[in-house]
Design a protein around this motif. Structure first.
Motif, PDB file in Angstrom:
ATOM      1  N   UNK A   1       0.833  -1.207   0.000  1.00  0.00           N
ATOM      2  CA  UNK A   1       0.000   0.000   0.000  1.00  0.00           C
ATOM      3  C   UNK A   1       0.867   1.257   0.000  1.00  0.00           C
ATOM      4  N   UNK A   2       1.973   1.206   0.716  1.00  0.00           N
ATOM      5  CA  UNK A   2       2.901   2.340   0.713  1.00  0.00           C
ATOM      6  C   UNK A   2       3.497   2.553  -0.673  1.00  0.00           C
ATOM      7  N   UNK A   3       3.784   1.437  -1.381  1.00  0.00           N
ATOM      8  CA  UNK A   3       4.359   1.551  -2.727  1.00  0.00           C
ATOM      9  C   UNK A   3       3.369   2.155  -3.724  1.00  0.00           C
ATOM     10  N   UNK A   4       2.074   2.098  -3.400  1.00  0.00           N
ATOM     11  CA  UNK A   4       1.064   2.734  -4.250  1.00  0.00           C
ATOM     12  C   UNK A   4       0.953   4.231  -3.986  1.00  0.00           C
ATOM     13  N   UNK A   5       1.688   4.721  -2.970  1.00  0.00           N
ATOM     14  CA  UNK A   5       1.703   6.151  -2.693  1.00  0.00           C
ATOM     15  C   UNK A   5       0.918   6.574  -1.467  1.00  0.00           C
ATOM     16  N   UNK A   6       0.376   5.623  -0.710  1.00  0.00           N
ATOM     17  CA  UNK A   6      -0.385   5.976   0.489  1.00  0.00           C
ATOM     18  C   UNK A   6       0.569   6.289   1.651  1.00  0.00           C
ATOM     19  N   UNK A   7       0.163   7.201   2.529  1.00  0.00           N
ATOM     20  CA  UNK A   7       0.959   7.548   3.704  1.00  0.00           C
ATOM     21  C   UNK A   7       0.842   6.442   4.753  1.00  0.00           C
ATOM     22  N   UNK A   8       1.740   6.421   5.768  1.00  0.00           N
ATOM     23  CA  UNK A   8       1.621   5.415   6.826  1.00  0.00           C
ATOM     24  C   UNK A   8       0.255   5.426   7.515  1.00  0.00           C
ATOM     25  N   UNK A   9      -0.293   6.606   7.770  1.00  0.00           N
ATOM     26  CA  UNK A   9      -1.606   6.672   8.423  1.00  0.00           C
ATOM     27  C   UNK A   9      -2.700   6.109   7.523  1.00  0.00           C
ATOM     28  N   UNK A  10      -2.652   6.445   6.221  1.00  0.00           N
ATOM     29  CA  UNK A  10      -3.627   5.892   5.276  1.00  0.00           C
ATOM     30  C   UNK A  10      -3.468   4.380   5.156  1.00  0.00           C
ATOM     31  N   UNK A  11      -2.221   3.929   5.143  1.00  0.00           N
ATOM     32  CA  UNK A  11      -1.955   2.492   5.058  1.00  0.00           C
ATOM     33  C   UNK A  11      -2.543   1.759   6.260  1.00  0.00           C
ATOM     34  N   UNK A  12      -2.418   2.358   7.449  1.00  0.00           N
ATOM     35  CA  UNK A  12      -2.965   1.739   8.648  1.00  0.00           C
ATOM     36  C   UNK A  12      -4.462   1.515   8.557  1.00  0.00           C
ATOM     37  N   UNK A  13      -5.163   2.402   7.857  1.00  0.00           N
ATOM     38  CA  UNK A  13      -6.613   2.259   7.684  1.00  0.00           C
ATOM     39  C   UNK A  13      -6.936   1.311   6.535  1.00  0.00           C
ATOM     40  N   UNK A  14      -6.301   1.511   5.380  1.00  0.00           N
ATOM     41  CA  UNK A  14      -6.597   0.695   4.200  1.00  0.00           C
ATOM     42  C   UNK A  14      -6.216  -0.770   4.409  1.00  0.00           C
ATOM     43  N   UNK A  15      -5.226  -1.005   5.241  1.00  0.00           N
ATOM     44  CA  UNK A  15      -4.804  -2.374   5.537  1.00  0.00           C
ATOM     45  C   UNK A  15      -5.919  -3.199   6.172  1.00  0.00           C
ATOM     46  N   UNK A  16      -6.913  -2.521   6.734  1.00  0.00           N
ATOM     47  CA  UNK A  16      -8.007  -3.233   7.402  1.00  0.00           C
ATOM     48  C   UNK A  16      -9.079  -3.725   6.432  1.00  0.00           C
ATOM     49  N   UNK A  17      -9.097  -3.214   5.187  1.00  0.00           N
ATOM     50  CA  UNK A  17     -10.204  -3.529   4.274  1.00  0.00           C
ATOM     51  C   UNK A  17     -10.387  -5.036   4.045  1.00  0.00           C
ATOM     52  N   UNK A  18      -9.329  -5.779   3.667  1.00  0.00           N
ATOM     53  CA  UNK A  18      -9.547  -7.226   3.500  1.00  0.00           C
ATOM     54  C   UNK A  18     -10.013  -7.893   4.786  1.00  0.00           C
ATOM     55  N   UNK A  19      -9.515  -7.416   5.917  1.00  0.00           N
ATOM     56  CA  UNK A  19      -9.862  -8.045   7.188  1.00  0.00           C
ATOM     57  C   UNK A  19     -11.300  -7.760   7.594  1.00  0.00           C
ATOM     58  N   UNK A  20     -11.827  -6.616   7.194  1.00  0.00           N
ATOM     59  CA  UNK A  20     -13.243  -6.340   7.455  1.00  0.00           C
ATOM     60  C   UNK A  20     -14.114  -7.348   6.706  1.00  0.00           C
ATOM     61  N   UNK A  21     -13.780  -7.580   5.435  1.00  0.00           N
ATOM     62  CA  UNK A  21     -14.533  -8.566   4.645  1.00  0.00           C
ATOM     63  C   UNK A  21     -14.353  -9.961   5.232  1.00  0.00           C
ATOM     64  N   UNK A  22     -13.136 -10.275   5.665  1.00  0.00           N
ATOM     65  CA  UNK A  22     -12.878 -11.583   6.272  1.00  0.00           C
ATOM     66  C   UNK A  22     -13.746 -11.772   7.517  1.00  0.00           C
ATOM     67  N   UNK A  23     -13.843 -10.737   8.342  1.00  0.00           N
ATOM     68  CA  UNK A  23     -14.676 -10.833   9.536  1.00  0.00           C
ATOM     69  C   UNK A  23     -16.125 -11.131   9.205  1.00  0.00           C
ATOM     70  N   UNK A  24     -16.644 -10.483   8.160  1.00  0.00           N
ATOM     71  CA  UNK A  24     -18.025 -10.745   7.726  1.00  0.00           C
ATOM     72  C   UNK A  24     -18.161 -12.183   7.235  1.00  0.00           C
ATOM     73  N   UNK A  25     -17.191 -12.642   6.451  1.00  0.00           N
ATOM     74  CA  UNK A  25     -17.231 -14.009   5.919  1.00  0.00           C
ATOM     75  C   UNK A  25     -17.176 -15.031   7.043  1.00  0.00           C
ATOM     76  N   UNK A  26     -16.331 -14.793   8.035  1.00  0.00           N
ATOM     77  CA  UNK A  26     -16.189 -15.738   9.140  1.00  0.00           C
ATOM     78  C   UNK A  26     -17.491 -15.924   9.914  1.00  0.00           C
TER      79      UNK A  26
END
Length: 460
Positions: free
Chosen positions: A276-301
């Protein structure tokens, strides 16, 4: 008065004594259910801490690399070393759980988590990180098989898929909570502070577990009598040769799917923040965007077990709701990653990453529930442990492989594209294998023909 003479209390006194010494069955059942769900909640929180421990290295990879001067391959090796020790302990602890109460195994495990994380908070060196991740991997290796084994002792087969989903969703919630919180701690107080916070969290959990944790009734009569599944009653109170279990198509498909799930999970926790950082996102943005797959995973579980229970109640076989449907989701993950290199928009890439890394994780819930269908209760600790160990080999390999690709590529994006295409191929194989081989009713019936009665054991 002769030795044989007995003085009997009046009837009303006898009744009063009985009322004071024996709780009504309904009260006992309600208390048992409350205890069972309290255990599930504690195991859910444990999974949160477990995956926060895994995620902290990926969240801190930039400052760690800068301060210690280590390469991508060395970072990947740290996480691979973690999972290598993970494999070693998963097998041993799984078989140990057949003889020792899960309650005490979990206490020892979490105290070791604290012991492994605390030194990193005090000393910043690559050597300390190696020692820390090695001990942490050894201590966390049995987490999934032991938590599932501990929880399944409180529930019959109809509820186990849901229970497994709730506990496993703790992994997703752990990353969802830890990603922004640990990122803030790392940015504000330094990367070592993140490790220190997690050391304290493990210690607090162990102390609370000593008060709340209890062993379930396992395969006691009151659990077995409620179980109306078509496969479990064939095996309860019996023993099956381990080799026979390990050669079923269902078990082989679970291990194959688990290998890819663990490969995927290790990639997410180790390298997704850097991507995510290599796509140009800041560390703070990365900390939030990193949760997106895990939010979907939580719903699936949570959604998959609910759907599975509904379909089972309507007479749909496990082969369909624990085989075909999860296999289709794994294949969708493969398709998303195959399409990944051909998409240019960062938003589209983020959407594909979310689908690819989340849909396939449904197998993390299914593989445990399916394995429980074909395994007698007394043998589940060992079977779960061995399955977890073999599956975790995927997590041993993937972080270092990704590090090699990144160090050898002209730029980080090319390295990630190579990693994602390899992952897509593995997902394709796992999805096809799950669709063809997961047949728990058939395999349970075959194993029942080989089973033999076993004597009751006092150790749960």
């Amino acid at each position: 008065m002769s030795a044989q003479t007995q003085i009997k209390p009046p009837p009303d006194v006898a009744v009063a004594t009985t009322l004071h010494t024996a709780a009504p069955p309904s009260t006992t059942r309600r208390a048992s259910r409350r205890r069972a769900w309290a255990i599930v909640f504690m195991l859910f929180v444990l999974m949160m801490i477990n995956f926060a421990d895994k995620a902290v290295l990926g969240l801190a990879v930039a400052p760690i690399s800068a301060e210690l001067g280590i390469s991508n391959t060395q970072v990947g090796a740290l996480q691979s070393l973690f999972f290598a020790f993970f494999v070693v302990s998963a097998v041993g602890a799984g078989f140990l759980a057949n003889r020792v109460q899960c309650r005490w195994i979990l206490v020892v495990m979490t105290l070791l988590w604290t012991l492994s994380m605390a030194p990193v908070a005090a000393v910043a060196s690559y050597g300390v990180l190696i020692a820390s991740r090695s001990l942490l991997g050894f201590a966390e290796g049995p987490t999934i098989p032991i938590t599932q084994h501990a929880a399944f002792k409180w529930f019959d087969n109809r509820e186990r898929n849901l229970v497994a989903g709730i506990i496993q969703s703790g992994a997703a919630v752990g990353v969802i909570v830890a990603s922004p919180v640990l990122t803030w701690i790392i940015v504000t107080h330094g990367w070592q502070a993140g490790f220190g916070v997690l050391a304290v969290a493990s210690l607090v959990w162990a102390l609370v577990w000593l008060v709340i944790g209890r062993e379930g009734p396992s395969d006691a009569r009151e659990v077995a009598e409620k179980d109306t599944s078509r496969s479990i009653p064939l095996l309860e109170g019996r023993s099956v040769p381990f080799r026979s279990i390990l050669t079923t198509g269902t078990w082989i498909a679970c291990v194959l799917a688990g290998f890819v799930v663990q490969w995927n999970s290790a990639l997410m926790t180790t390298w997704l923040p850097k991507y995510l950082t290599s796509l140009g996102y800041t560390p703070s943005q990365t900390g939030v965007l990193n949760t997106l797959p895990w939010i979907v995973i939580g719903v699936i579980f949570l959604a998959q077990p609910t759907l599975s229970r509904y379909l089972a109640g309507r007479g749909i076989s496990s082969r369909v709701h624990r085989g075909y449907l999860p296999a289709a989701m794994v294949l969708l993950s493969a398709a998303a990653l195959f399409a990944f290199p051909y998409v240019g928009s960062p938003t589209a890439k983020l959407a594909l990453i979310t689908v690819a890394f989340s849909f396939c994780m449904v197998m993390a819930v299914v593989m445990v529930a399916v394995a429980a269908e074909i395994t007698p209760t007394r043998q589940r600790g060992g079977v779960f442990g061995l399955m977890s160990a073999l599956a975790t080999l995927g997590a041993v390999i993937s972080p270092t492989v990704a590090g090699w690709f990144l160090d050898g590529a002209a730029n980080p994006i090319d390295g990630f594209n190579q990693t994602f295409l390899l992952t897509a191929s593995l997902l394709l194989i796992a999805g096809v294998g799950a669709a063809l081989l997961i047949r728990p009713e058939r395999d349970a019936a075959r194993l029942a023909s080989l089973a033999r009665p076993i004597a009751e054991s006092t150790t749960r």
